[in-house]
Structures are given as structure tokens and as C-alpha cells.
Write a protein that holds these residues in place. Sequence first.
Motif, PDB file in Angstrom:
ATOM      1  N   ASP A   1      29.002 -35.041 -39.557  1.00  0.00           N
ATOM      2  CA  ASP A   1      28.755 -34.368 -38.274  1.00  0.00           C
ATOM      3  C   ASP A   1      28.067 -33.022 -38.469  1.00  0.00           C
ATOM      4  N   TYR A   2      28.503 -32.296 -39.484  1.00  0.00           N
ATOM      5  CA  TYR A   2      27.919 -30.974 -39.750  1.00  0.00           C
ATOM      6  C   TYR A   2      26.427 -31.111 -40.093  1.00  0.00           C
TER       7      TYR A   2
ATOM      8  N   TYR B   1      24.075 -22.802 -45.954  1.00  0.00           N
ATOM      9  CA  TYR B   1      24.939 -23.105 -44.805  1.00  0.00           C
ATOM     10  C   TYR B   1      26.344 -23.489 -45.270  1.00  0.00           C
TER      11      TYR B   1
ATOM     12  N   PRO C   1      29.962 -24.088 -45.402  1.00  0.00           N
ATOM     13  CA  PRO C   1      31.020 -24.110 -44.391  1.00  0.00           C
ATOM     14  C   PRO C   1      32.156 -23.163 -44.806  1.00  0.00           C
TER      15      PRO C   1
ATOM     16  N   TYR D   1      25.651 -27.962 -48.867  1.00  0.00           N
ATOM     17  CA  TYR D   1      25.445 -27.069 -47.720  1.00  0.00           C
ATOM     18  C   TYR D   1      25.452 -25.607 -48.177  1.00  0.00           C
TER      19      TYR D   1
ATOM     20  N   PHE E   1      37.193 -27.998 -36.973  1.00  0.00           N
ATOM     21  CA  PHE E   1      35.974 -27.452 -37.566  1.00  0.00           C
ATOM     22  C   PHE E   1      34.895 -27.474 -36.500  1.00  0.00           C
TER      23      PHE E   1
ATOM     24  N   GLY F   1      29.791 -23.876 -38.272  1.00  0.00           N
ATOM     25  CA  GLY F   1      30.127 -24.123 -39.674  1.00  0.00           C
ATOM     26  C   GLY F   1      31.417 -23.462 -40.117  1.00  0.00           C
TER      27      GLY F   1
ATOM     28  N   GLN G   1      24.375 -31.934 -37.006  1.00  0.00           N
ATOM     29  CA  GLN G   1      24.247 -30.747 -36.169  1.00  0.00           C
ATOM     30  C   GLN G   1      23.256 -29.758 -36.795  1.00  0.00           C
ATOM     31  N   LEU G   2      23.363 -29.576 -38.091  1.00  0.00           N
ATOM     32  CA  LEU G   2      22.530 -28.607 -38.810  1.00  0.00           C
ATOM     33  C   LEU G   2      21.052 -28.986 -38.759  1.00  0.00           C
TER      34      LEU G   2
ATOM     35  N   LEU H   1      33.559 -35.028 -41.177  1.00  0.00           N
ATOM     36  CA  LEU H   1      33.180 -33.637 -40.904  1.00  0.00           C
ATOM     37  C   LEU H   1      31.812 -33.310 -41.531  1.00  0.00           C
TER      38      LEU H   1
ATOM     39  N   THR I   1      31.219 -27.635 -35.762  1.00  0.00           N
ATOM     40  CA  THR I   1      29.974 -27.976 -36.476  1.00  0.00           C
ATOM     41  C   THR I   1      28.796 -27.095 -36.042  1.00  0.00           C
ATOM     42  N   THR I   2      28.916 -26.415 -34.911  1.00  0.00           N
ATOM     43  CA  THR I   2      27.801 -25.563 -34.486  1.00  0.00           C
ATOM     44  C   THR I   2      27.778 -24.232 -35.240  1.00  0.00           C
TER      45      THR I   2
END
Length: 251
Positions: A232-233, A150, A152, A145, A172, A177, A236-237, A229, A174-175
Amino acid sequence: MARISRETEAIVLDCFEHGESDIILTFLSRDRGRLSAIAKGAKRSKKRFVNKLELFSFLHITYQSSPNQSLNFLSEAEVHTSFINIRKNFELYTTASIIREFLLIAIREEEADDHLFRLCLWALHNIDQHQHPPAVLTLFLTRFYGTIGYRPDFTACNGCNTLVMRNQRYSFDTTTGGLICPSCSDRGKRLVRLSQGTIKILLSAQTQPLERLHRLKISGKILQEALSLLHDYGRQLFQREIISWKLLQKQ
Ligand SMILES: [Zn+2]
């Protein structure tokens, strides 16, 4: 139009048969990022490409490119490493397939990234050597990421910018990061609860030199939390499901 002969190191991310005798491939290449090429006659000419154009193989390729054409012509391929264990073991294959899916979603043509290339080789090598595949996937994604812009943020609360404190619980978001402290948490957001242990190991995963990354040991609840996590991230990304993740859940 004149074709130019080029060489690069490349990892096979996708290959499918085209017509009666050709194979079309997608590579992550060291010099040009995503690279597509057609291997003319590859299905017939056993000699030139035999056992070379397999998923995840790390190759040195020679190809002909034409200006303004995204499909190149593969002329030679030499195998550095074929990562043969990955293709023989379901767990290893599944983990490598998730990495492959993330790469195919994110990498672009003419966007060479040496760090991403080395990270990918690091991950395939460690998976091939049975180095606890879920932990390798966790370490890979944490760095991945960052390489695509991106990264986190595990250093401070994303809401109030207060640095992470050891006695505090965090989630955390996810929208965005980043971490969210209890005072800033708001019910509408997609929040994943994280323990201090997980925050600590993910921070280390971001900062360790690549040569030492395999020394970070992740297991148990921390591994579950971190993987959940990172999954999910990613969803979302990229605003889509990671299809091969389902295979991981079946194990
Ligand atoms: Zn806060």
C-alpha cells in the motif's frame, strides 16, 4: 564524439530485442545507478554474450559511453552470478520481479547508491537460495524505501510525536509514511492497522546490518500485515499499481 570506455558491476533489470541483431538492456549499476546499453549484434554473436544478458544476472560489464547520450554501447559482460534458480521457479521469479519493478520505477541515471546496490544483491541472493521469498521481499522493501528517501517511521506517532508505547494500538498512514495513534487517527486517511509484533520486526529490519538481515524471521500474520503495508505504501508513494504484485496474489 569520442567514446569513453568504462567498467562497472551491474544487475540486469530489463532486456528486449531491438531490430534483427541487437539487444537493449537496462541495468542497476554500482557506479552510475540506472544504466541503459545496447549490445550490438548480441543476437547473432552467440560467443560474446551467450547466456549472460538474462534478467537478474549480476555482471561485470565494460561499455562505451558518449557525452550527452544516455544509451551506451555494451562491449563485454562477465557473469558474477546468474541467479539461475530465480529463472526456474515461479515463486522465486515472481518475488524477484516485484523487486525489479520497484527498482525500475525508482532508480535514476547518474544516481549511484552503493547501499541500494548491495541491498538488491542481498535480496536476489536470498531469493535464489529459497530463503522464504515473501520474508525477503518484506525485508527488502522496508530498507528500499529508506534508501530512496522515504523511510517509513515506526518510532513515534506521526500526529502527536509521542513515542510508540507497547500497550497501544497503531495504524500506518501511507500518505505520510508514519504511525498514527488512536487519538490522532482521522477517518479520511488511508490507514493500515498494525500489530505491535509487526512494528517491532519492521523497526529491526531498518536497523540490522545487511549481513545479519537474513536472520530476521517473519511469518504468519506479521508477514501478511507487513507485506500489505509495504504494498500500500508503494502504491501511494509512486501513485501507481505494482503490476507484478498480482502474480504474488495468485500463488
Ligand atoms: Zn498521536
